[in-house]
Design an enzyme around this catalytic site. Structure first.
Site, PDB file in Angstrom:
ATOM      1  N   CYS A 114       0.815  -1.222   0.000  1.00 17.06           N
ATOM      2  CA  CYS A 114       0.000   0.000   0.000  1.00 17.06           C
ATOM      3  C   CYS A 114       0.847   1.270   0.000  1.00 17.06           C
ATOM      4  CB  CYS A 114      -0.928   0.002   1.206  1.00 17.06           C
ATOM      5  SG  CYS A 114      -2.112  -1.345   1.132  1.00 17.06           S
ATOM      6  N   HIS A 247      -3.287   7.312   2.953  1.00 15.65           N
ATOM      7  CA  HIS A 247      -3.683   6.014   2.407  1.00 15.65           C
ATOM      8  C   HIS A 247      -5.030   5.651   3.013  1.00 15.65           C
ATOM      9  CE1 HIS A 247      -3.866   1.976   1.154  1.00 15.65           C
ATOM     10  NE2 HIS A 247      -3.565   1.444   2.325  1.00 15.65           N
ATOM     11  N   ASN A 277     -10.013   0.109   0.109  1.00 17.33           N
ATOM     12  CA  ASN A 277      -8.555   0.245   0.090  1.00 17.33           C
ATOM     13  C   ASN A 277      -8.056  -0.207  -1.285  1.00 17.33           C
ATOM     14  OD1 ASN A 277      -5.810  -0.053   0.355  1.00 17.33           O
ATOM     15  ND2 ASN A 277      -5.896  -1.165   2.306  1.00 17.33           N
TER      16      ASN A 277
HETATM   17  N1  ACO Z   1     -18.159  -8.965   9.586  1.00 19.09           N
HETATM   18  C1  ACO Z   1     -18.559  -9.257  10.836  1.00 19.09           C
HETATM   19  N2  ACO Z   1     -17.692  -9.598  11.809  1.00 19.09           N
HETATM   20  C2  ACO Z   1     -16.385  -9.635  11.506  1.00 19.09           C
HETATM   21  C3  ACO Z   1     -15.905  -9.352  10.197  1.00 19.09           C
HETATM   22  C4  ACO Z   1     -16.858  -9.014   9.233  1.00 19.09           C
HETATM   23  N3  ACO Z   1     -16.512  -8.695   7.974  1.00 19.09           N
HETATM   24  N4  ACO Z   1     -14.559  -9.477  10.196  1.00 19.09           N
HETATM   25  C5  ACO Z   1     -14.195  -9.821  11.434  1.00 19.09           C
HETATM   26  N5  ACO Z   1     -15.295  -9.936  12.231  1.00 19.09           N
HETATM   27  C6  ACO Z   1     -15.367 -10.291  13.648  1.00 19.09           C
HETATM   28  C7  ACO Z   1     -14.151 -11.058  14.101  1.00 19.09           C
HETATM   29  O1  ACO Z   1     -14.315 -12.427  13.824  1.00 19.09           O
HETATM   30  C8  ACO Z   1     -14.131 -10.755  15.575  1.00 19.09           C
HETATM   31  O2  ACO Z   1     -15.074 -11.580  16.210  1.00 19.09           O
HETATM   32  P1  ACO Z   1     -14.773 -12.205  17.672  1.00 19.09           P
HETATM   33  O3  ACO Z   1     -14.616 -11.024  18.579  1.00 19.09           O
HETATM   34  O4  ACO Z   1     -15.980 -13.039  17.926  1.00 19.09           O
HETATM   35  O5  ACO Z   1     -13.489 -12.989  17.507  1.00 19.09           O
HETATM   36  C9  ACO Z   1     -14.655  -9.311  15.664  1.00 19.09           C
HETATM   37  O6  ACO Z   1     -15.338  -9.077  14.409  1.00 19.09           O
HETATM   38  C10 ACO Z   1     -13.555  -8.259  15.831  1.00 19.09           C
HETATM   39  O7  ACO Z   1     -12.494  -8.544  14.917  1.00 19.09           O
HETATM   40  P2  ACO Z   1     -11.214  -7.611  14.818  1.00 19.09           P
HETATM   41  O8  ACO Z   1     -10.278  -8.178  13.795  1.00 19.09           O
HETATM   42  O9  ACO Z   1     -10.672  -7.359  16.189  1.00 19.09           O
HETATM   43  O10 ACO Z   1     -11.880  -6.273  14.272  1.00 19.09           O
HETATM   44  P3  ACO Z   1     -11.223  -4.847  14.089  1.00 19.09           P
HETATM   45  O11 ACO Z   1     -12.000  -3.846  14.847  1.00 19.09           O
HETATM   46  O12 ACO Z   1      -9.742  -4.884  14.272  1.00 19.09           O
HETATM   47  O13 ACO Z   1     -11.518  -4.539  12.553  1.00 19.09           O
HETATM   48  C11 ACO Z   1     -10.278  -4.532  10.469  1.00 19.09           C
HETATM   49  C12 ACO Z   1     -10.981  -5.378  11.545  1.00 19.09           C
HETATM   50  C13 ACO Z   1     -11.320  -3.649   9.845  1.00 19.09           C
HETATM   51  C14 ACO Z   1      -9.664  -5.467   9.452  1.00 19.09           C
HETATM   52  C15 ACO Z   1      -9.182  -3.650  11.121  1.00 19.09           C
HETATM   53  O14 ACO Z   1      -8.399  -4.427  11.982  1.00 19.09           O
HETATM   54  C16 ACO Z   1      -8.267  -2.966  10.123  1.00 19.09           C
HETATM   55  O15 ACO Z   1      -8.664  -2.078   9.395  1.00 19.09           O
HETATM   56  N6  ACO Z   1      -6.971  -3.315  10.145  1.00 19.09           N
HETATM   57  C17 ACO Z   1      -5.944  -2.607   9.365  1.00 19.09           C
HETATM   58  C18 ACO Z   1      -5.954  -2.941   7.917  1.00 19.09           C
HETATM   59  C19 ACO Z   1      -4.784  -2.220   7.262  1.00 19.09           C
HETATM   60  O16 ACO Z   1      -4.458  -1.091   7.605  1.00 19.09           O
HETATM   61  N7  ACO Z   1      -4.075  -2.861   6.377  1.00 19.09           N
HETATM   62  C20 ACO Z   1      -2.851  -2.229   5.870  1.00 19.09           C
HETATM   63  C21 ACO Z   1      -2.914  -1.879   4.527  1.00 19.09           C
HETATM   64  S1  ACO Z   1      -3.328  -3.204   3.458  1.00 19.09           S
HETATM   65  C22 ACO Z   1      -1.944  -3.586   2.474  1.00 19.09           C
HETATM   66  O17 ACO Z   1      -0.862  -3.164   2.692  1.00 19.09           O
HETATM   67  C23 ACO Z   1      -2.156  -4.542   1.338  1.00 19.09           C
END
Ligand code: ACO
Length: 320
Positions: A114, A247, A277
């Site tokens: 990214c 980003h 993204n």
């Molecule tokens: N729908 C419903 N529930 C979901 C989903 C979904 N799509 N995805 C995960 N959950 C659930 C999980 O299973 C978890 O359930 P549990 O508590 O029963 O185990 C709960 O939601 C919380 O999951 P988390 O992973 O802790 O959720 P979080 O608030 O962290 O959000 C997200 C997830 C949106 C992916 C976030 O962590 C994020 O944006 N991370 C950064 C991504 C990023 O910056 N990537 C870098 C760039 S990408 C690149 O370089 C290619």
């Protein structure tokens, strides 16, 4: 006399097909409300089967050439940032060069997930300031939809396809004020694509794997640090920044960086709601949108930043 790189044209391209959160909720166990609340995303674009990173890059590049009123023949370096190249080789930059109908200039790809566009901008700036190029085309182009496991709700909700481009020209006036790029391979297992060539002898799937929550925490802290580094390198205060072009990975990450800059969200370019993204395309797409709709004006100071798999991160401070 000091040389600078100035942005003289921007362009962007988004595929026609819109995929909504509701569409995704028909594939995996998720809801529009969960996705929007946790990420800020409502829709993303998905490339058609016939589209490739180079075909999308061409449209964005031609738009930037038009904006700059420049002939493709004048370009002496093409840098394409992509993690989804058409082919392993030739590079997507070479394929783009051929599509633009030009020959002999240098062309290569940068793979920095990214952060690829910021890396590309930094490399382009070094070429120009060293006197080795006068006009450089930097493009970020990605078809993330082909890297996703559409049965994994933790990743397939996040990404979209698109391309963004800028044209840089050597100038006596600023220009790019500074760029800062970093990486730390210690985090390689938090965000990666195993088995990229789909080798039959290996069991891993060729799809993106991410520990989202861990990535989130490191991203927020790291982007905070790069803001400090960029301001210090330029002897600037937070109040000197007119626009943040981040980003677009997650609105909560974007908001955390804006808070670090004590900047109101009115001065942050946010495109994630309808693009998701788009990896290395997200910063040039956001820049293009804000330049074209008249938010970013000549002379204003713009901070661009990105963070991605590697981890790799970086910033570019530009006087527009
Ligand atoms: N729908 C419903 N529930 C979901 C989903 C979904 N799509 N995805 C995960 N959950 C659930 C999980 O299973 C978890 O359930 P549990 O508590 O029963 O185990 C709960 O939601 C919380 O999951 P988390 O992973 O802790 O959720 P979080 O608030 O962290 O959000 C997200 C997830 C949106 C992916 C976030 O962590 C994020 O944006 N991370 C950064 C991504 C990023 O910056 N990537 C870098 C760039 S990408 C690149 O370089 C290619």
């Amino acid at each position: 006399m000091r040389k600078y790189s100035r942005i003289i044209g921007t362009g962007g391209y988004l595929p026609e097909k819109v995929m909504t959160n509701h569409d995704i909720s028909e594939k995996v166990d998720t809801t529009d409300a969960w996705i929007y609340e946790r990420t800020g995303i409502r829709t993303r674009r998905i490339a058609a089967d016939h589209e490739t990173s180079s075909s999308m890059a061409e449209i964005a590049a031609r738009e930037a050439l038009d904006a700059a009123n420049l002939d493709a023949d004048d370009i002496d370096l093409i840098i394409t940032a992509t993690s989804t190249p058409d082919r392993i080789f030739p590079s997507t930059a070479c394929l783009l060069q051929q599509r633009l109908g030009i020959r002999n200039c240098a062309a290569f790809d940068v793979q920095a997930a990214c952060s690829g566009f910021i890396y590309g901008l930094s490399i382009a700036d070094q070429f120009i300031r060293a006197g080795n190029a006068n006009y450089v085309l930097v493009v970020g182009s990605e078809i993330n939809s082909r890297l996703l496991d559409w049965s994994d709700r933790t990743t397939c909700i996040l990404f979209g396809d698109g391309a963004g481009a800028v044209l840089l020209k050597v100038s006596k006036e600023p220009g790019i004020l500074s760029t800062h790029i970093h990486s730390d391979g210690k985090y390689q297992d938090l965000l990666y694509v195993p088995n990229p060539y789909g080798q039959r002898a290996r069991e891993e799937a060729p799809y993106l794997v991410m520990s989202g929550n861990d990535v989130f925490k490191v991203a927020v802290n790291t982007l905070g640090r790069i803001v400090d580094e960029t301001l210090a390198a330029n002897g600037m205060e937070k109040t000197d920044i007119d626009w943040l072009v981040p980003h677009q990975a997650n609105t909560r990450i974007i908001a955390a960086t804006a808070r670090k800059l004590q900047m109101s969200m009115d001065h942050v370019i946010v495109t994630i709601e309808n693009q998701g993204n788009t990896s290395s395309a997200s910063v040039p797409l956001a820049l293009n949108e804000a330049v074209r709709d008249g938010r970013i004006l000549p002379g204003q100071v713009v901070l661009m930043e990105a963070f991605g798999g590697g981890f790799v991160w970086g910033s570019a401070l530009v006087q527009y």
